[in-house]
Enzyme design. Structure first.
Site, PDB file in Angstrom:
ATOM      1  CD  GLU A 221      43.928  50.602  46.278  1.00 19.04           C
ATOM      2  OE1 GLU A 221      44.709  51.351  45.649  1.00 19.04           O
ATOM      3  OE2 GLU A 221      43.914  49.367  46.175  1.00 19.04           O
ATOM      4  CB  SER A 280      39.176  45.213  36.773  1.00 18.24           C
ATOM      5  OG  SER A 280      40.070  44.915  37.808  1.00 18.24           O
ATOM      6  NE  ARG A 317      34.337  33.522  33.478  1.00 17.28           N
ATOM      7  CZ  ARG A 317      34.912  32.323  33.458  1.00 17.28           C
ATOM      8  NH1 ARG A 317      36.012  32.099  34.159  1.00 17.28           N
ATOM      9  NH2 ARG A 317      34.376  31.352  32.724  1.00 17.28           N
ATOM     10  CB  SER A 320      37.067  38.943  26.752  1.00 18.30           C
ATOM     11  OG  SER A 320      37.573  37.666  26.428  1.00 18.30           O
TER      12      SER A 320
END
Length: 344
Positions: A221, A280, A317, A320
């Site tokens: 994708e 992501s 990753r 956060s």
């Protein structure tokens, strides 16, 4: 005795100056049988080296007979189908795998990749951009850009519309080759010279450049840039991208190993080993500073991402809270939905 690296009988398009714009090879051959190569060489008075020989009806007739005598029924059938063609015909004989010097040579090599006869980086494409013309790809085939205004005018006067789908050096693959066992949602996003292994699914926003592709099965994708190869069982999420390597570009060849996952809008500028995941929204480049953590979450050291290239079982990753890029052991590998990859 004649030995060839590759052989192709093709039909194509020339401009008003008899310059080649594109060539379609129905069944190109890699390392053709000696009997086939010798039959073609004798019929066409082949003098050795890499040659592009334009064909007329008489040459094609003699070539068809020679191939039949050599026992190559498939190539003989192609030659016979060409005999009454009003389109330009060509036989391209490559004695060696060297940089293409003409449009027919370049197109033959692109066909070899899309027919899965060689993998990306498996044939010399050095200088390909320089020998392929920029072409208007229309509903009436390839059109020389200098001739396009007149063709558009004549179409309008005849009550027709000459639709220009794109202006590019490379056509879409499916107008030349549709490999077995693949799904392509938007065919304009896969260029001739792409390699799609059986079981590959290219979704609407997926893109595969020439000299790039997938081993299959796989879900694409995102973007597979020129020079990038994706191994089996990997998933490139929506909007993800890979940093390409063109001839004369960087010397790091980007690849994606088996059972990897690039999350949506993620990307990589380093080659990944097997069972790697990039979360992501995270783009890893060779110079990205990465904090390596052990299985207990303790900091081991900080390295540039290039030092982790080709290593397997990694999860990249972004923390956060701190924003730093971290790398830990990937506990799970991507599992493709098998029902989505039953393409044949």
């Amino acid at each position: 005795m004649t030995q060839l690296y590759s052989l192709g009988l093709g039909v194509g398009t020339q401009n008003l100056n008899n310059e080649w714009l594109e060539v379609f090879y129905p069944q190109p051959l890699l390392n053709p049988a000696e009997a086939t190569a010798s039959a073609v060489a004798q019929a066409l008075n082949y003098q050795g080296g890499n040659q592009v020989i334009e064909l007329d009806v008489d040459k094609m007739q003699g070539l068809a007979e020679a191939l039949e005598q050599a026992g190559d029924d498939a190539q003989a059938a192609i030659a016979r189908s060409f005999i009454h063609s009003k389109r330009p015909l060509v036989a391209t004989l490559l004695a060696e795998d060297s940089a293409p010097k003409s449009v027919p040579e370049g197109y033959l090599k692109l066909h070899l990749i899309s027919h899965r006869l060689v993998k990306p980086h498996g044939t010399d494409l050095t200088g390909l951009f320089g020998c392929l013309p920029n072409v208007a790809w229309t509903n009436q085939g390839a059109v020389d850009l200098d001739e396009l205004p007149e063709r558009q005018l004549q179409a309008r006067l005849a009550g027709d519309l000459l639709e220009v789908a794109c202006v590019d050096k490379f056509p879409k693959m499916t107008n030349y080759v549709v490999p077995k066992g693949v799904r392509i949602a938007h065919t304009a996003r896969v260029r001739l010279g792409a390699y799609l292994g059986e079981g590959t699914t290219i979704m609407h926003e997926g893109f595969v450049n020439f000299n790039a592709g997938t081993a299959g099965p796989g879900m694409i994708e995102g973007r597979i840039s020129a020079g990038v190869f994706v191994e089996s069982g990997s998933d490139l999420g929506g909007g993800s991208s890979t940093m390409g390597t063109l001839s004369g570009g960087g010397n790091i060849i980007i690849s994606i190993g088996k059972e990897c996952l690039l999350g949506a809008n993620a990307g990589t500028g380093i080659p990944l080993g097997d069972r790697c995941t990039i979360e992501s929204g995270l783009y890893i480049t060779a110079g990205t500073k990465v904090v390596v953590l052990d299985d207990q979450g303790n900091e081991v050291n900080t390295v540039k991402a290039r030092e982790l290239a080709n290593q397997s079982g990694l999860l990249f990753r972004r923390n956060s809270l701190t924003g730093r890029v971290e790398c830990v052991t990937n506990k799970t590998a991507v599992q493709l939905n098998e029902s989505l990859h039953v393409n044949n």
